[in-house]
Design a protein around this motif. Sequence first.
Motif, PDB file in Angstrom:
ATOM      1  N   SER A  79       0.845  -1.187   0.000  1.00 50.65           N
ATOM      2  CA  SER A  79       0.000   0.000   0.000  1.00 50.65           C
ATOM      3  C   SER A  79       0.883   1.241   0.000  1.00 50.65           C
ATOM      4  CB  SER A  79      -0.892  -0.001   1.245  1.00 50.65           C
ATOM      5  OG  SER A  79      -1.609   1.200   1.369  1.00 50.65           O
ATOM      6  N   ALA A  80       0.434   2.258  -0.718  1.00 51.34           N
ATOM      7  CA  ALA A  80       1.133   3.552  -0.730  1.00 51.34           C
ATOM      8  C   ALA A  80       0.081   4.650  -0.789  1.00 51.34           C
ATOM      9  CB  ALA A  80       2.069   3.640  -1.921  1.00 51.34           C
ATOM     10  N   THR A  81       0.073   5.506   0.223  1.00 48.01           N
ATOM     11  CA  THR A  81      -0.863   6.621   0.278  1.00 48.01           C
ATOM     12  C   THR A  81      -0.074   7.920   0.292  1.00 48.01           C
ATOM     13  OG1 THR A  81      -2.408   5.260   1.563  1.00 48.01           O
ATOM     14  CG2 THR A  81      -2.753   7.652   1.588  1.00 48.01           C
ATOM     15  N   ILE A  82      -0.277   8.760  -0.696  1.00 44.55           N
ATOM     16  CA  ILE A  82       0.442  10.033  -0.778  1.00 44.55           C
ATOM     17  C   ILE A  82       0.033  10.910   0.401  1.00 44.55           C
ATOM     18  CG2 ILE A  82       0.837  12.117  -2.148  1.00 44.55           C
ATOM     19  CD1 ILE A  82       2.029   9.508  -3.353  1.00 44.55           C
ATOM     20  N   THR A  83       1.028  11.415   1.149  1.00 44.13           N
ATOM     21  CA  THR A  83       0.764  12.285   2.297  1.00 44.13           C
ATOM     22  C   THR A  83       1.207  13.720   2.030  1.00 44.13           C
ATOM     23  OG1 THR A  83       2.862  11.595   3.306  1.00 44.13           O
ATOM     24  CG2 THR A  83       0.866  10.420   3.978  1.00 44.13           C
ATOM     25  N   ILE A  84       2.224  13.898   1.205  1.00 48.03           N
ATOM     26  CA  ILE A  84       2.688  15.228   0.797  1.00 48.03           C
ATOM     27  C   ILE A  84       2.848  15.179  -0.718  1.00 48.03           C
ATOM     28  CG2 ILE A  84       4.546  16.936   0.932  1.00 48.03           C
ATOM     29  CD1 ILE A  84       5.040  15.977   3.802  1.00 48.03           C
ATOM     30  N   SER A  85       2.171  16.081  -1.416  1.00 44.28           N
ATOM     31  CA  SER A  85       2.069  15.991  -2.877  1.00 44.28           C
ATOM     32  C   SER A  85       3.299  16.438  -3.656  1.00 44.28           C
ATOM     33  CB  SER A  85       0.849  16.762  -3.364  1.00 44.28           C
ATOM     34  OG  SER A  85       0.956  18.131  -3.011  1.00 44.28           O
ATOM     35  N   GLY A  86       4.185  17.198  -3.040  1.00 41.47           N
ATOM     36  CA  GLY A  86       5.359  17.674  -3.768  1.00 41.47           C
ATOM     37  C   GLY A  86       4.958  18.571  -4.926  1.00 41.47           C
ATOM     38  N   GLU A  87       5.891  18.776  -5.873  1.00 45.87           N
ATOM     39  CA  GLU A  87       5.587  19.617  -7.033  1.00 45.87           C
ATOM     40  C   GLU A  87       6.465  19.240  -8.214  1.00 45.87           C
ATOM     41  OE1 GLU A  87       6.317  23.527  -5.428  1.00 45.87           O
ATOM     42  OE2 GLU A  87       8.374  23.504  -6.129  1.00 45.87           O
ATOM     43  N   GLY A  88       6.015  19.577  -9.407  1.00 47.93           N
ATOM     44  CA  GLY A  88       6.785  19.368 -10.618  1.00 47.93           C
ATOM     45  C   GLY A  88       6.671  17.990 -11.236  1.00 47.93           C
ATOM     46  N   TYR A  89       5.774  17.157 -10.736  1.00 38.11           N
ATOM     47  CA  TYR A  89       5.624  15.809 -11.279  1.00 38.11           C
ATOM     48  C   TYR A  89       4.796  15.832 -12.552  1.00 38.11           C
ATOM     49  CZ  TYR A  89       7.602  14.168  -6.941  1.00 38.11           C
ATOM     50  OH  TYR A  89       8.446  13.956  -5.889  1.00 38.11           O
ATOM     51  N   LEU A  90       5.054  14.872 -13.434  1.00 39.39           N
ATOM     52  CA  LEU A  90       4.327  14.742 -14.685  1.00 39.39           C
ATOM     53  C   LEU A  90       3.522  13.456 -14.682  1.00 39.39           C
ATOM     54  CD1 LEU A  90       7.241  15.703 -17.114  1.00 39.39           C
ATOM     55  CD2 LEU A  90       5.425  17.198 -16.232  1.00 39.39           C
ATOM     56  N   ASP A  91       2.406  13.440 -15.428  1.00 37.20           N
ATOM     57  CA  ASP A  91       1.669  12.196 -15.616  1.00 37.20           C
ATOM     58  C   ASP A  91       2.627  11.155 -16.159  1.00 37.20           C
ATOM     59  OD1 ASP A  91      -0.820  13.018 -14.741  1.00 37.20           O
ATOM     60  OD2 ASP A  91      -1.449  13.704 -16.718  1.00 37.20           O
ATOM     61  N   GLU A  92       2.456   9.936 -15.721  1.00 41.83           N
ATOM     62  CA  GLU A  92       3.289   8.803 -16.143  1.00 41.83           C
ATOM     63  C   GLU A  92       4.649   8.741 -15.460  1.00 41.83           C
ATOM     64  OE1 GLU A  92       1.599   6.572 -17.876  1.00 41.83           O
ATOM     65  OE2 GLU A  92      -0.004   8.035 -18.040  1.00 41.83           O
ATOM     66  N   ASP A  93       4.965   9.680 -14.546  1.00 38.59           N
ATOM     67  CA  ASP A  93       6.204   9.561 -13.776  1.00 38.59           C
ATOM     68  C   ASP A  93       6.143   8.288 -12.930  1.00 38.59           C
ATOM     69  OD1 ASP A  93       7.750  11.726 -14.522  1.00 38.59           O
ATOM     70  OD2 ASP A  93       7.205  12.975 -12.811  1.00 38.59           O
ATOM     71  N   VAL A  94       7.301   7.708 -12.698  1.00 41.37           N
ATOM     72  CA  VAL A  94       7.443   6.569 -11.793  1.00 41.37           C
ATOM     73  C   VAL A  94       8.413   7.004 -10.702  1.00 41.37           C
ATOM     74  CG1 VAL A  94       8.268   4.191 -11.561  1.00 41.37           C
ATOM     75  CG2 VAL A  94       7.014   4.888 -13.626  1.00 41.37           C
ATOM     76  N   VAL A  95       8.022   6.793  -9.449  1.00 42.52           N
ATOM     77  CA  VAL A  95       8.887   7.128  -8.317  1.00 42.52           C
ATOM     78  C   VAL A  95       9.256   5.848  -7.580  1.00 42.52           C
ATOM     79  CG1 VAL A  95       8.030   9.481  -8.061  1.00 42.52           C
ATOM     80  CG2 VAL A  95       6.895   7.631  -6.835  1.00 42.52           C
TER      81      VAL A  95
END
Length: 94
Positions: free
Chosen positions: A57-73
């Motif tokens: 499970s992964a739940t985003i808690t802080i959205s950050g900035e500068g991400y693009l659709d289709e990015d993989v982290v």
Amino acid sequence: MCCFDEKTRFPSVSNSSIKSAGSNYGVGTFNNVSLGGGSGSGAKATIVIDGAGRVTSATITISGEGYLDEDVVTVQPLASSPTTPSGSGGELNI
């Protein structure tokens, strides 16, 4: 999935899905885990690792900035103290 954050005026992460569960992570729930890679910065998530050492499970808690659709982290090595952090291969689609 990314979204347009009206407050910061930069694309930010609104949710994620598990691309790869990885292996050999420390077992438990880890809060505010920094996510690596992708086009942006600053995203964090609560990550749950099962007894087999895989991301479940992964739940985003802080959205950050500068991400693009289709990015993989990537999910960095994790462990409960005093164990040395371990694990690799965990990836999230954002």
